[in-house]
Design an enzyme around this catalytic site. Structure first.
Site, PDB file in Angstrom:
ATOM      1  N   GLU A 109      67.992  90.002  83.243  1.00  0.00           N
ATOM      2  CA  GLU A 109      67.884  88.704  83.914  1.00  0.00           C
ATOM      3  C   GLU A 109      67.316  87.670  82.950  1.00  0.00           C
ATOM      4  OE1 GLU A 109      66.693  88.754  88.044  1.00  0.00           O
ATOM      5  OE2 GLU A 109      65.330  87.051  87.698  1.00  0.00           O
ATOM      6  N   ASP A 111      65.857  83.670  83.324  1.00  0.00           N
ATOM      7  CA  ASP A 111      65.433  82.760  84.387  1.00  0.00           C
ATOM      8  C   ASP A 111      64.997  81.404  83.872  1.00  0.00           C
ATOM      9  OD1 ASP A 111      65.637  84.850  86.258  1.00  0.00           O
ATOM     10  OD2 ASP A 111      63.552  85.436  85.989  1.00  0.00           O
ATOM     11  N   GLU A 113      62.946  78.627  86.071  1.00  0.00           N
ATOM     12  CA  GLU A 113      62.283  78.483  87.365  1.00  0.00           C
ATOM     13  C   GLU A 113      61.397  77.235  87.352  1.00  0.00           C
ATOM     14  OE1 GLU A 113      61.573  83.086  88.721  1.00  0.00           O
ATOM     15  OE2 GLU A 113      60.302  82.305  87.107  1.00  0.00           O
ATOM     16  N   ARG A 282      46.438  90.262  79.765  1.00  0.00           N
ATOM     17  CA  ARG A 282      47.566  91.089  80.188  1.00  0.00           C
ATOM     18  C   ARG A 282      48.005  92.038  79.089  1.00  0.00           C
ATOM     19  NH1 ARG A 282      52.318  87.403  82.227  1.00  0.00           N
ATOM     20  NH2 ARG A 282      53.188  89.430  82.838  1.00  0.00           N
TER      21      ARG A 282
END
Length: 293
Positions: A109, A111, A113, A282
């Site tokens: 995918e 994207d 957004e 993260r």
């Protein structure tokens, strides 16, 4: 991460001019009828065709959003959608997308957004890349223009060497094919999709700006329904979409040229507000593709 945006704006405009002079500009036909290549997939009563089918308006309110997708899937291409965002002063929580996707399982995918807008704040655009089901590669930029004032082009180049996201003619993100160091790359047929939906649990200001339905309905317009892509049904035939007969596979599209690189560096320097590669909370150790930029 943002600084000196007025200088950044001038540099973006100069870089765009340099790319225009050098011929590095792409345009899409504005006369192709929507139904030639696309179909509405949900929120049918929230979708309208305008200007003899060369423009589509999707709306969002308390009852529904809407979306459309390409009739075919593709294995490479240069995909372009012209979009004009809702001109409501407040669109907090509203997510507007233009993306490529292979489907639900171990999917690929790409994207674009838009993450909603609050009064007095820049418009924020997020990109993400999934390959073989691995995502969480978000990057966010603040746009240097008002995307609700006029149509702008949002483009994705995808060939066997790289993926490049563009806003108009300015590259804002590059994802290289790094399979040689164990990073999955996009190898599955993908459809082209758009949608309007409620993402107020996370999208705007980290979910603090909630949907305000008193401002609804929200309208987004889309143009440019010609598709420069290699139609593909099965990933087993992906090599056929790397053929030199497709112009986006030519060597000049294997990497950014010098003018594009300067424009890209300027976006990262002045407009990027988040990059997963530098998020140590993260990723204490950055993902391997981050070292190849």
């Amino acid at each position: 991460m943002m600084k000196n945006t007025s200088m950044g704006f001038l540099q973006v405009q100069l870089a765009a001019l340099l790319m225009l002079v050098s011929g590095v500009v792409w345009s899409s036909s504005q006369t192709t009828n929507f139904y030639n290549n696309y179909q509405i997939t949900w929120g049918y009563d929230h979708a309208s065709l305008l200007n003899q089918g060369t423009e589509v308006q999707l709306s969002f309110d308390r009852s529904s959003g809407s979306g459309f997708e390409s009739k075919l899937s593709y294995g490479s291409g240069f995909f372009d959608m012209k979009m004009k965002l809702p001109n409501n002063a407040y669109t907090g929580g509203l997510v507007i997308t233009f993306f490529l996707s292979s489907g639900p399982n171990s999917h690929d995918e790409l994207d674009f957004e838009f993450l909603g807008h609050t009064v007095g704040q820049p418009y924020r655009l997020q990109t993400n890349v999934f390959a073989g089901g691995q995502g969480n590669r978000e990057q966010r930029i603040n746009l240097w223009f008002d995307p609700a004032a006029d149509f702008h082009s949002y483009r994705i180049l995808w060939n066997q060497h790289q993926v490049v996201f563009y806003v108009d003619n300015t590259p804002i993100r590059v994802f290289k094919n790094n399979e040689k160091i164990g990073v999955p790359y996009l190898t599955q047929p993908m459809q082209i999709l758009t949608s309007l939906w409620n993402g107020d649990t996370w999208a705007t200001d980290g979910g603090r700006a909630k949907m305000n339905y008193s401002s609804a309905p929200f309208y987004a317009q889309f143009q440019g329904f010609a598709i420069n892509g290699c139609p593909l049904q099965s990933s087993s035939n992906i090599q056929s979409c790397y053929s030199s007969k497709y112009w986006w596979n030519a060597q000049k599209y294997w990497q950014l040229d010098s003018a594009q690189q300067r424009a890209y560096d300027n976006v990262k320097r002045h407009y990027m507000t988040y990059d997963y590669c530098t998020d140590k909370s993260r990723y204490p150790r950055p993902p391997p593709e981050c070292s190849t930029e």
